[in-house]
Design a protein around this motif. Structure first.
Motif, short mmCIF file in Angstrom:
data_model
loop_
_atom_site.label_atom_id
_atom_site.label_comp_id
_atom_site.label_asym_id
_atom_site.label_seq_id
_atom_site.Cartn_x
_atom_site.Cartn_y
_atom_site.Cartn_z
N ARG A 1 9.76 -4.58 1.99
CA ARG A 1 9.45 -5.86 1.35
C ARG A 1 9.28 -6.95 2.39
NH1 ARG A 1 13.25 -3.05 -0.95
NH2 ARG A 1 13.12 -2.46 -3.14
N ARG A 2 8.20 -7.65 2.30
CA ARG A 2 7.92 -8.73 3.25
C ARG A 2 9.01 -9.79 3.21
NH1 ARG A 2 3.23 -10.82 5.69
NH2 ARG A 2 3.45 -13.02 6.23
N ARG A 3 9.46 -10.13 2.02
CA ARG A 3 10.44 -11.22 1.89
C ARG A 3 11.80 -10.85 2.46
NH1 ARG A 3 9.98 -9.05 -3.23
NH2 ARG A 3 11.91 -8.33 -4.22
N THR B 1 12.06 -8.93 5.25
CA THR B 1 11.84 -8.62 6.66
C THR B 1 12.10 -9.88 7.48
OG1 THR B 1 10.13 -7.00 6.07
CG2 THR B 1 10.15 -7.79 8.35
N LEU C 1 7.84 -10.42 11.22
CA LEU C 1 6.72 -10.42 10.27
C LEU C 1 5.35 -10.22 10.91
CD1 LEU C 1 7.73 -13.07 7.59
CD2 LEU C 1 7.46 -10.61 7.29
N TRP D 1 5.21 -6.61 11.88
CA TRP D 1 5.24 -5.80 10.64
C TRP D 1 3.86 -5.76 10.01
CZ3 TRP D 1 4.48 -7.37 5.47
CH2 TRP D 1 4.87 -6.43 4.48
N ALA D 2 3.19 -6.92 9.93
CA ALA D 2 1.87 -6.97 9.33
C ALA D 2 0.85 -6.19 10.16
CB ALA D 2 1.43 -8.43 9.17
N ARG E 1 1.51 -2.48 9.78
CA ARG E 1 1.16 -2.02 8.43
C ARG E 1 -0.31 -1.65 8.35
NH1 ARG E 1 2.37 -5.37 2.82
NH2 ARG E 1 2.15 -3.59 1.40
N ASP F 1 14.76 -3.39 8.06
CA ASP F 1 13.93 -3.65 9.23
C ASP F 1 14.71 -3.31 10.50
OD1 ASP F 1 15.42 -5.92 10.21
OD2 ASP F 1 14.35 -7.23 8.82
#
Length: 283
Positions: free
Chosen positions: A211-213, A215, A220, A223-224, A227, A254
């Motif tokens: 979940r992004r929120r 992480t 971030l 992560w992006a 992904r 994470d």
């Protein structure tokens, strides 16, 4: 890899022009079979930190462990814990030498090694290339980039080579070999040069930031990027790179949360269960 590595690679991976910086369960998803428990851990535990990590540091009189809060928890469970310090940004070979020396200095006949991130590469090298196999009962890696990470591939190529950061830092006496050791090429070479040793139980924990929120904000950008480049990841290491030996568990955490640096993941509860698994297997 430690929290300090995230910003350097994460900011680059997100494409922030010219930015470079040397800069932490909520849901536990068990392995397909239930974890086993036994009253005592047979061999002591050696905790190995990742790239740019530390055993413990003291800030304003307060001690902070790399594995945040975990040594106290494990010792309360009756487990002897050792925390060797290896070179923060050194090569796998150099870090493995320090780890091997620490283990050989212990009075115990065998130990269990629990290694986070690059620490898992150090431990594999020490066991396979430095003859430490006769002293290790089990080696469990957590989010180790066994097959490298695209962040290191990109970061070393652009920052290290094209922009000359490696040359500049080397001139200043800063060892940056560790950043190159987690590239896909270096980890492939390690795999060929350091095969598993019979008699050592190899296991791994795969971490994914689902979940992004949840992480960490420093992770971030990376992560992006990961992904889109490699699929599911923990903010620094693709999930596909993390398995080695038997996958003991998959966790929704994470790279920082895996070692206790997050409110979204109950790391103590996870490590208590993982310790129970090792106990159940007679380690």
């Amino acid at each position: 890899m430690s929290p300090l590595l995230a910003l350097a690679l994460g900011v680059l991976a997100a494409g922030a022009a010219g930015a470079a910086c040397w800069l932490v369960w909520r849901r536990f998803r068990p392995a397909p079979r239930p974890l086993r428990r036994a009253p005592h851990l047979r061999h002591p535990l050696v905790l190995v930190h990742g790239l740019m990590g530390f055993d413990a540091v003291e800030v304003r009189g307060v001690r902070h462990d790399y594995f945040r809060g975990l040594p106290d928890l494990l010792e309360a469970q009756g487990c002897a814990v050792h925390r060797p310090r290896v070179a923060a940004t050194g090569s796998v070979a150099a870090r493995a030498e320090a780890l091997a020396a620490c283990v050989r200095a212990l009075p115990d006949r065998k130990v269990n090694i629990l290694a986070h991130s690059m620490g898992g590469l150090d431990a594999r090298y020490a066991v396979s290339r430095l003859g430490l196999g006769d002293r290790v009962a089990s080696l469990t890696t957590v989010a180790t980039p066994h097959r490298g990470t695209p962040l290191a591939d990109l970061g070393t190529e652009v920052l290290g080579e094209r922009l000359g950061l490696r040359w500049a830092l080397t001139r200043l006496g800063v060892d940056v070999d560790g950043f190159y050791e987690v590239t896909s090429a270096r980890t492939a070479a390690l795999g060929a040069a350091a095969p598993d040793v019979p008699g050592v139980a190899y296991g791994s924990v795969v971490g994914v930031a689902a979940r992004r929120r949840e992480t960490h904000k420093l992770l971030l950008p990376a992560w992006a990027y990961l992904r889109s480049a490699a699929g599911a990841n923990d903010g620094l290491v693709p999930a596909s790179s993390q398995p080695w030996g038997e996958v003991l568990a998959e966790i929704d955490a994470d790279h920082f949360a895996q070692i206790g640096w997050s409110r979204h993941f109950d790391a103590p509860a996870f490590y208590e269960r993982l310790l129970g698994e090792l106990r159940g297997r007679g380690f």
